[in-house]
Write a protein that holds these residues in place. Structure first.
Motif, PDB file in Angstrom:
ATOM      1  N   ASN A 142      87.811  80.390  79.771  1.00 38.45           N
ATOM      2  CA  ASN A 142      88.141  81.801  79.568  1.00 38.45           C
ATOM      3  C   ASN A 142      89.261  82.212  80.509  1.00 38.45           C
ATOM      4  O   ASN A 142      89.237  81.897  81.696  1.00 38.45           O
ATOM      5  N   LEU A 154      91.033  85.472  76.525  1.00 33.27           N
ATOM      6  CA  LEU A 154      91.235  84.289  75.684  1.00 33.27           C
ATOM      7  C   LEU A 154      90.083  83.320  75.909  1.00 33.27           C
ATOM      8  O   LEU A 154      89.805  82.926  77.050  1.00 33.27           O
ATOM      9  N   GLY A 156      88.345  79.522  74.770  1.00 33.11           N
ATOM     10  CA  GLY A 156      88.747  78.251  74.188  1.00 33.11           C
ATOM     11  C   GLY A 156      88.571  77.117  75.162  1.00 33.11           C
ATOM     12  O   GLY A 156      87.679  77.139  76.024  1.00 33.11           O
ATOM     13  N   PHE A 158      90.878  74.939  77.847  1.00 34.59           N
ATOM     14  CA  PHE A 158      92.170  74.909  78.512  1.00 34.59           C
ATOM     15  C   PHE A 158      92.159  73.879  79.642  1.00 34.59           C
ATOM     16  O   PHE A 158      91.143  73.681  80.304  1.00 34.59           O
ATOM     17  N   THR A 169      93.712  74.952  73.669  1.00 33.32           N
ATOM     18  CA  THR A 169      93.525  75.584  72.377  1.00 33.32           C
ATOM     19  C   THR A 169      92.719  76.863  72.514  1.00 33.32           C
ATOM     20  O   THR A 169      91.667  76.877  73.174  1.00 33.32           O
ATOM     21  N   ILE A 170      93.208  77.932  71.919  1.00 33.24           N
ATOM     22  CA  ILE A 170      92.520  79.222  71.906  1.00 33.24           C
ATOM     23  C   ILE A 170      91.620  79.290  70.675  1.00 33.24           C
ATOM     24  O   ILE A 170      92.073  79.050  69.552  1.00 33.24           O
ATOM     25  N   VAL A 173      90.209  85.544  70.688  1.00 36.28           N
ATOM     26  CA  VAL A 173      91.057  86.494  71.415  1.00 36.28           C
ATOM     27  C   VAL A 173      90.406  87.868  71.316  1.00 36.28           C
ATOM     28  O   VAL A 173      89.940  88.265  70.244  1.00 36.28           O
ATOM     29  N   TYR A 191      97.787  77.309  73.092  1.00 37.83           N
ATOM     30  CA  TYR A 191      97.965  78.280  74.173  1.00 37.83           C
ATOM     31  C   TYR A 191      99.435  78.545  74.461  1.00 37.83           C
ATOM     32  O   TYR A 191      99.859  79.695  74.613  1.00 37.83           O
TER      33      TYR A 191
END
Length: 307
Positions: A142, A154, A156, A158, A169-170, A173, A191
């Motif tokens: 996050n 956001l 996903g 990361f 990758t997100i 949102v 991202y």
């Protein structure tokens, strides 16, 4: 397929958050420039701490910055850090870490930081996950940016390799101004591509180019379809629903709603006698489903609506 929930009155309302994403990278770099100064211990002058076996140490750097360190046994090894707060007087940046990291005094470090918060003036950047482990890399789930009354979150997967070298990758949102919000779930978005957009509307036009479900709230909103075959649900309030080029289903829900299908074979749900359906000529074979009682069981179709 993405699912969108929104209570903004129009998509232009959420564009100010783009400035927050633009600022996030600068905030992040400024913060770590301040923090990296600490790693040279010749520049650190420990002024005071809370007890003989301290849980809190304040260090004043030779450049005037200050560092507050929280943990256990902080004046000998092994030392355990649970929090670090850095205040930079030159850049107006405050940086805080939390988690649990143990330093053994022989170069060994174990544990991980699970949260980083950066405050730069009116902007705040917060990252959650295993932000930094023993290899100076990180992974987190996050990223939150707060600026000018807006909050962007956001979700996903990361990864970080080196300071501010973030990829991933997100999957969701969410943007809020404290009163209204827009949330998007079920996406798979790069991202780096996301942070390259100059406005949130530009991002939406790409992220919502497939077959998506867009939901309103109890307020009056303007809901947009961006591409594909979409379902637009106004839910409550006097909403405006705007379809795109696909075969869209437009359902205003409660309230007096205005629905424009656009190109494609669109379906309209009418549940209020004052609902307005608008279609231009040669924009597909459209259908109106009437969910209210009408005089003599009949309903007059709008111009250019076929069924």
């Amino acid at each position: 397929m993405a699912t969108v929930s929104t209570s903004f009155s129009s998509n232009s309302d959420v564009d100010p958050i783009a400035a927050g994403m633009t600022a996030a990278s600068t905030i992040y770099n400024d913060a770590y420039n301040a923090f990296s100064y600490m790693t040279d211990f010749s520049k650190v002058d420990i002024r005071y701490y809370s007890s003989v076996t301290p849980t809190w140490v304040v260090a004043i750097l030779t450049n005037g910055d200050s560092i507050s360190i929280f943990g256990q046994n902080l004046t000998s090894f092994p030392a355990t850090l649970t929090g670090v707060y850095v205040s930079s007087h030159n850049t107006n940046v405050n940086l805080s870490f939390s988690g649990q990291v143990t330093i053994d005094g022989s170069g060994g470090v174990s544990g991980a930081i699970t949260k980083v918060a950066v405050i730069d003036g009116n902007a705040t950047l917060t990252m959650y996950g295993t932000v930094f482990g023993t290899s100076n890399t990180g992974s987190y789930s996050n990223i939150v940016v707060q600026e000018n009354g807006y909050t962007l979150s956001l979700g996903g997967s990361f990864n970080e390799s080196g300071l501010n070298n973030i990829s991933g990758t997100i999957s969701s949102v969410r943007i809020s101004d404290g009163i209204h919000s827009i949330g998007i779930a079920g996406i798979h978005f790069n991202y780096q591509s996301f942070v390259s957009y100059s406005s949130f509307s530009d991002f939406l036009s790409v992220a919502l180019s497939g077959n998506d479900t867009i939901n309103g709230s109890s307020s009056a909103e303007m809901l947009y379809a961006y591409g594909g075959n979409n379902v637009l649900n106004g839910l409550q309030g006097n909403d405006t629903l705007l379809g795109a080029a696909g075969n869209d289903l437009l359902n205003g829900g409660l309230g007096v709603d205005s629905m424009v299908g656009g190109l494609g074979d669109d379906i309209y749900i009418v549940d209020n006698a004052s609902d307005v359906v608008t279609e231009n000529a040669d924009e597909g074979a459209d259908l109106v489903r009437v969910n209210i009682a009408t005089a003599n069981g009949s309903y007059t179709l709008a111009d250019n609506v076929e069924n």
